[in-house]
Design a protein around this motif. Structure first.
Motif, PDB file in Angstrom:
ATOM      1  N   SER A  39      -6.091 -35.827 -18.175  1.00 25.91           N
ATOM      2  CA  SER A  39      -5.462 -37.120 -17.928  1.00 25.91           C
ATOM      3  C   SER A  39      -6.035 -37.776 -16.676  1.00 25.91           C
ATOM      4  O   SER A  39      -6.378 -38.970 -16.681  1.00 25.91           O
TER       5      SER A  39
ATOM      6  N   ARG B 187      -5.904 -41.702 -15.555  1.00 28.06           N
ATOM      7  CA  ARG B 187      -4.454 -41.882 -15.600  1.00 28.06           C
ATOM      8  C   ARG B 187      -3.780 -41.052 -14.510  1.00 28.06           C
ATOM      9  O   ARG B 187      -4.322 -40.056 -14.037  1.00 28.06           O
TER      10      ARG B 187
ATOM     11  N   GLU C 221      -0.183 -39.378 -14.413  1.00 27.44           N
ATOM     12  CA  GLU C 221       1.002 -39.195 -15.256  1.00 27.44           C
ATOM     13  C   GLU C 221       1.900 -38.075 -14.729  1.00 27.44           C
ATOM     14  O   GLU C 221       2.187 -37.110 -15.426  1.00 27.44           O
TER      15      GLU C 221
END
Length: 526
Positions: A122, A127, A129
């Protein structure tokens, strides 16, 4: 003496061969079966890992070959019966990668709990997260370990260091031994029900194949996690997919697969599934260890005749080989038979040597018996050298006795095992110079060949039963190669020990059990 190394081996092992006078080593990896077959005739020893397949055809071409050494544990790629028939010693190195595999299990459990692979992917994708990738602690969670061999015990020790509660299922280990590890012994159903994490550390055998399947997964605690760094095929991968996709299991981590490499299987689509390409033993330290072990073992055998970690031959001095080898074969087969008769953990083994065999050193014979007893549970992890040590670690008491008198046979070996639910007696002898026979199985006296796929049937001594059994087998396409019948007149029962050309399926076994006056049926593979 010439040694061929046909798979990648750590430089540590190669240097041992190169620095030993009297040993010439060739490293030739990536050989096709045809290429290996064409050159194997020139070598006294073959060193392999998992890539080289040592088939019966290769062995038949190995005119000089004396020893095959596996740098590691698994020997599925070696035709051991063919090697034994040719008098070739097969060795492995069962201790070299135990710590590494145990550490990989702990690493997989931590990575699974904290979503480390998913978080890495991720973040690399740009990203952030944090909320989505929230994990959970291992502290105070219950870890269920299936199999308390060397690796399972190390995992238990490491998990205790993480302050986890450890429960263990291993029907071959006494509860007192598990208590000494700081673990609680439980049955399989309880382990499934109580564990927050389950990790598998058992060999792949007919009993453990598909051990973790739809029915067992359904009995696991909702939200539990599964780790398998043992052998592919113990976990049914399609059923695991369903358990993960439905949310019943929170996650799973596999280092091994039914087919390797597995390709693009359904599991790879799931975010709560992580995996590694069979890396359990893949550390520099482990590869150095197994390379060092296999090189030292092969050098010792070629130059001194010393047998270490052999899976197919006990260590017997040259002058006694012709006398004791047939009894070692008999003892191992008797051990295999006893292990399959026992329903629960073996607590004590009594071995009595009577007649001519009692005059010789019984240690190699006892080691062979113990190897047979432990093989169904541990497979390639046990050999003629470490069997007595493993038996002791598992709390099995071994009692030997000798007598020079034997009423009916020149030599006789009698074994009695004690479990929590009773005891079993098996006796045997060697006819002529090298023909082993089983003479007694509990209350039934017979003369049976200890080899192949067998059924042990107990039935009431009434007309028509044996005919019904043989008809059932014949109607299902099974050829009966041998059959021996023992009678217990006092109880009015028969014991039938018959061999079939192929293993009898569960369905046919059930058909035989349902025959009127059949009391019990058990598969016995020797």
């Amino acid at each position: 003496m010439r040694v061929l190394v046909s798979d990648n081996l750590s430089k540590v092992g190669i240097e041992i061969f190169e620095n030993t006078p009297g040993i010439d080593v060739d490293v030739n990896t990536g050989l096709t079966p045809e290429e290996l077959k064409s050159i194997i005739k020139d070598y006294d020893a073959l060193v392999i890992r998992s890539a080289t397949k040592v088939t019966a055809e290769i062995i038949a071409a190995a005119d000089r070959l004396k020893v095959i050494g596996r740098a590691g544990i698994g020997l599925d790629n070696v035709d051991i019966p063919a090697a034994t028939q040719r008098g070739i010693v097969v060795m492995n190195t069962p201790e070299g990668n135990t710590v590494t595999t145990a550490e990989h299990t702990i690493a997989m459990m931590m990575a699974l709990s904290r979503n480390i692979p998913q978080a890495t992917a991720s973040l690399k994708a740009g990203r952030w997260e944090k909320k989505k990738l929230q994990g959970k602690e291992l502290f105070n969670k219950t870890l269920g370990i299936i199999g308390a061999g060397h690796i399972g015990r190390i995992v238990a020790d490491r998990a205790k260091g993480l302050k986890m509660k450890v429960i263990v299922y291993d029907p071959y280990v006494k509860p007192e031994v598990l208590s000494e590890l700081g673990a609680e012994g439980v049955d399989f159903e309880e382990l499934l029900r109580r564990s927050d994490y389950i990790t598998i550390h058992t060999p792949k055998t007919p009993e453990t194949t598909n051990l973790i399947k739809k029915e067992t997964l359904a009995k696991m605690k909702k939200g539990a996690m599964l780790i398998n760094c043992a052998r592919g095929g113990i976990v049914n991968e399609d059923d695991l997919y369903d358990a993960l996709a439905s949310g019943h299991l929170a996650g799973a981590a596999l280092d091994v697969f039914s087919t390797e490499p597995p390709g693009k299987i359904k599991l790879m689509e799931l975010d709560n599934f992580i995996c590694t390409p069979h890396l359990g033993a893949s550390t520099k330290e482990a590869q150095d260890n197994v390379a060092r072990d296999v090189a030292n073992q092969i050098v010792a055998y070629l130059l001194e005749g010393t047998v270490t970690n052999a899976v197919n031959v006990p260590s017997i001095s040259g002058e006694l080989v012709k006398i004791l080898r047939p009894f070692a074969v008999l003892a191992e087969k008797m051990g295999l038979l006893q292990a399959q008769l026992a329903e629960n953990a073996i607590r004590e083994i009594e071995i009595k040597y009577a007649g001519g065999v009692s005059r010789y050193d019984s240690r190699p014979l006892t080691a062979a018996l113990l190897k047979g007893i432990l093989t169904p549970a541990l497979k390639d992890e046990v050999n003629f050298v470490n069997a007595p040590v493993i038996a002791s670690e598992r709390g099995i008491k071994v009692v030997e006795s000798k007598t020079e008198t034997s009423e009916n046979f020149a030599s006789l070996v009698v074994t009695r095992i004690k479990t929590s639910d009773g005891e079993h007696i098996v006796s045997g002898t060697v006819f002529g110079k090298n023909i082993p026979r089983i003479l007694r199985i509990n209350d039934f006296y017979l003369e049976a060949f200890p080899e192949g796929h067998n059924l042990l049937i107990k039935n009431r001594d009434v007309p028509g039963i044996i005919g019904a059994v043989t008809s059932t087998l014949g109607n299902n396409g099974y050829n009966i190669s041998r059959m021996h019948v023992g009678q217990d007149k006092e109880k009015g029962e028969n014991g039938v020990f018959l061999a079939t050309d192929s293993p009898v399926t569960d369905d046919v076994l059930s058909q035989i059990k349902n025959i009127q006056d059949v009391l019990s049926v058990k598969r016995i593979d020797l």
